[in-house]
Design a protein around this motif. Structure first.
Motif, PDB file in Angstrom:
ATOM      1  N   ILE A   6      44.700  35.346  34.340  1.00 46.94           N
ATOM      2  CA  ILE A   6      45.443  34.477  35.262  1.00 46.94           C
ATOM      3  C   ILE A   6      46.636  35.281  35.739  1.00 46.94           C
ATOM      4  CG2 ILE A   6      46.628  32.284  35.572  1.00 46.94           C
ATOM      5  CD1 ILE A   6      45.108  31.199  33.139  1.00 46.94           C
ATOM      6  N   GLY A   7      46.619  35.622  37.005  1.00 46.80           N
ATOM      7  CA  GLY A   7      47.619  36.559  37.502  1.00 46.80           C
ATOM      8  C   GLY A   7      48.681  35.897  38.341  1.00 46.80           C
ATOM      9  N   GLY A   8      49.895  36.316  38.104  1.00 48.27           N
ATOM     10  CA  GLY A   8      50.990  36.009  39.010  1.00 48.27           C
ATOM     11  C   GLY A   8      51.071  37.130  40.031  1.00 48.27           C
ATOM     12  N   THR A   9      52.238  37.338  40.558  1.00 47.48           N
ATOM     13  CA  THR A   9      52.482  38.357  41.577  1.00 47.48           C
ATOM     14  C   THR A   9      52.060  39.758  41.113  1.00 47.48           C
ATOM     15  OG1 THR A   9      54.449  37.064  41.988  1.00 47.48           O
ATOM     16  CG2 THR A   9      54.274  39.146  43.187  1.00 47.48           C
ATOM     17  N   GLY A  10      51.359  40.481  41.977  1.00 47.16           N
ATOM     18  CA  GLY A  10      51.108  41.898  41.726  1.00 47.16           C
ATOM     19  C   GLY A  10      49.930  42.204  40.834  1.00 47.16           C
ATOM     20  N   ALA A  70      38.415  32.332  26.837  1.00 52.78           N
ATOM     21  CA  ALA A  70      39.741  32.892  26.537  1.00 52.78           C
ATOM     22  C   ALA A  70      40.401  33.341  27.836  1.00 52.78           C
ATOM     23  CB  ALA A  70      39.616  34.078  25.588  1.00 52.78           C
ATOM     24  N   ALA A  71      41.722  33.223  27.887  1.00 52.39           N
ATOM     25  CA  ALA A  71      42.448  33.623  29.095  1.00 52.39           C
ATOM     26  C   ALA A  71      43.721  34.371  28.728  1.00 52.39           C
ATOM     27  CB  ALA A  71      42.794  32.394  29.929  1.00 52.39           C
ATOM     28  N   ILE A  72      44.035  35.377  29.555  1.00 55.99           N
ATOM     29  CA  ILE A  72      45.322  36.068  29.431  1.00 55.99           C
ATOM     30  C   ILE A  72      46.093  35.787  30.705  1.00 55.99           C
ATOM     31  CG2 ILE A  72      46.479  38.247  28.928  1.00 55.99           C
ATOM     32  CD1 ILE A  72      43.717  39.465  28.453  1.00 55.99           C
ATOM     33  N   ALA A  73      47.284  35.250  30.542  1.00 52.71           N
ATOM     34  CA  ALA A  73      48.097  34.914  31.712  1.00 52.71           C
ATOM     35  C   ALA A  73      49.278  35.864  31.808  1.00 52.71           C
ATOM     36  CB  ALA A  73      48.592  33.482  31.586  1.00 52.71           C
ATOM     37  N   THR A  74      49.620  36.258  33.025  1.00 47.11           N
ATOM     38  CA  THR A  74      50.812  37.099  33.193  1.00 47.11           C
ATOM     39  C   THR A  74      51.888  36.325  33.963  1.00 47.11           C
ATOM     40  OG1 THR A  74      50.123  38.094  35.303  1.00 47.11           O
ATOM     41  CG2 THR A  74      49.421  39.202  33.284  1.00 47.11           C
ATOM     42  N   PHE A  75      53.131  36.638  33.615  1.00 48.27           N
ATOM     43  CA  PHE A  75      54.276  35.970  34.233  1.00 48.27           C
ATOM     44  C   PHE A  75      55.403  36.949  34.482  1.00 48.27           C
ATOM     45  CE2 PHE A  75      52.190  32.883  31.548  1.00 48.27           C
ATOM     46  CZ  PHE A  75      52.068  31.798  32.392  1.00 48.27           C
ATOM     47  N   ALA A  76      56.046  36.817  35.634  1.00 49.61           N
ATOM     48  CA  ALA A  76      57.346  37.469  35.847  1.00 49.61           C
ATOM     49  C   ALA A  76      58.394  36.523  35.284  1.00 49.61           C
ATOM     50  CB  ALA A  76      57.570  37.687  37.331  1.00 49.61           C
ATOM     51  N   VAL A  77      59.320  37.054  34.504  1.00 53.44           N
ATOM     52  CA  VAL A  77      60.343  36.185  33.897  1.00 53.44           C
ATOM     53  C   VAL A  77      61.724  36.822  33.974  1.00 53.44           C
ATOM     54  CG1 VAL A  77      58.777  35.099  32.228  1.00 53.44           C
ATOM     55  CG2 VAL A  77      59.988  37.200  31.586  1.00 53.44           C
ATOM     56  N   GLY A  78      62.730  35.970  33.859  1.00 50.58           N
ATOM     57  CA  GLY A  78      64.095  36.446  33.690  1.00 50.58           C
ATOM     58  C   GLY A  78      64.411  36.485  32.205  1.00 50.58           C
ATOM     59  N   GLY A 189      46.502  33.172  25.971  1.00 50.30           N
ATOM     60  CA  GLY A 189      47.655  33.980  25.588  1.00 50.30           C
ATOM     61  C   GLY A 189      48.430  34.380  26.828  1.00 50.30           C
ATOM     62  N   ALA A 190      49.712  34.734  26.639  1.00 49.65           N
ATOM     63  CA  ALA A 190      50.539  35.020  27.807  1.00 49.65           C
ATOM     64  C   ALA A 190      51.399  36.260  27.610  1.00 49.65           C
ATOM     65  CB  ALA A 190      51.429  33.823  28.108  1.00 49.65           C
ATOM     66  N   LEU A 191      51.440  37.071  28.654  1.00 52.66           N
ATOM     67  CA  LEU A 191      52.260  38.270  28.677  1.00 52.66           C
ATOM     68  C   LEU A 191      53.359  38.084  29.723  1.00 52.66           C
ATOM     69  CD1 LEU A 191      52.444  41.293  27.679  1.00 52.66           C
ATOM     70  CD2 LEU A 191      51.297  41.851  29.839  1.00 52.66           C
ATOM     71  N   ALA A 192      54.608  38.089  29.246  1.00 54.93           N
ATOM     72  CA  ALA A 192      55.737  37.913  30.162  1.00 54.93           C
ATOM     73  C   ALA A 192      56.361  39.273  30.463  1.00 54.93           C
ATOM     74  CB  ALA A 192      56.763  36.969  29.548  1.00 54.93           C
TER      75      ALA A 192
END
Ligand code: HPA
Length: 236
Positions: A6-10, A70-78, A189-192
């Motif tokens: 699951i992709g955010g920006t980029g 199963a899913a891996i989600a990415t996030f841009a975070v502050g 799971g999530a990668l910030a």
């Protein structure tokens, strides 16, 4: 295991192909399919939807519809802490939900309560950490994600409050995604990716351009990490 990214920006370049529309009871979602791998663009085709307009339920339902386990989600975070500088990659293990104005459950008309002791999948977290170790990519093994409604960024006092409450990073799209995945049994799971420091921790005002620029900066490393993690999960 059938796996989704699951992709955010980029993050769109990881899988090539055409988006196909998947109809769900909550509306349509758009997925790219590549064998046993699926790519979901969180913000829709062309990254057009702001955080509060994303159809989280359609997105997660669609993943289950096509058999994703199963899913891996990415996030841009502050970052809420100086100890987590720009460029840090965090494997999330908990969240604080400050969203108010978005549908957050599949159980609208049914009494069902979901355990959140461990919102992020142990399995996916382990594989992300193992992939990082294999590739020599440094990861923060834990982190608490604060989710706001956005689309504005935080005030100085909010950043101080979120940190005091135990938050590590802040974003606008992590909830209810993680909750919905848990509700329907997807290992999630999530990668910030820390793209900026929170208000008051940096001297400069924050802009979306800065966030987008930093995502590009981290893109290659993150794509390698995701590729490796996807391989590990797919072979399970
Ligand atoms: N706050 C909220 N969302 C964000 C930020 C931030 O500082 N950076 C990237 N997404």
């Amino acid at each position: 295991m059938r796996v989704a990214l699951i992709g955010g920006t980029g993050m769109g370049d990881l899988l090539d192909g055409e988006f196909t529309e998947v109809a769900t009871p909550f509306g349509s979602a758009f997925l790219i399919e590549q064998g046993d791998l699926y790519f979901l663009s969180r913000h829709g085709r062309g990254h057009k939807l702001p955080p509060h307009k994303i159809n989280y339920r359609a997105n997660i339902w669609a993943l289950r519809e096509v058999g994703v386990q199963a899913a891996i989600a990415t996030f841009a975070v502050g970052s809420l802490r100086q100890s987590l500088p720009v460029g840090t990659l965090v494997v999330l293990d908990d969240f604080l939900d400050f969203t108010t104005a978005r549908p957050k459950t599949f159980f609208d008309d049914k009494v069902q309560h979901t355990d959140m002791t461990q919102p992020y999948s142990h399995l996916v977290r382990e594989e992300l950490l193992a992939a990082g170790e294999d590739l020599g990519i440094m990861l923060e093994a834990r982190g608490c994600y604060v989710c706001t409604d956005g689309p504005r960024y935080e005030t100085l006092s909010e950043v101080r409050m979120f940190a005091a409450l135990g938050g590590d990073v802040v974003g606008m799209t992590g909830v209810p995604e993680v909750v919905l995945a848990k509700e329907i049994g997807i290992e999630y799971g999530a990668l910030a990716m820390v793209t900026n420091l929170g208000a008051g921790l940096s001297k400069e005002p924050l802009s979306h351009e800065e966030v987008a620029r930093q995502v590009v900066e981290m893109q290659q490393t993150v794509q390698k990490l995701l590729q490796k993690t996807l391989e590990k999960l797919s072979s399970r």
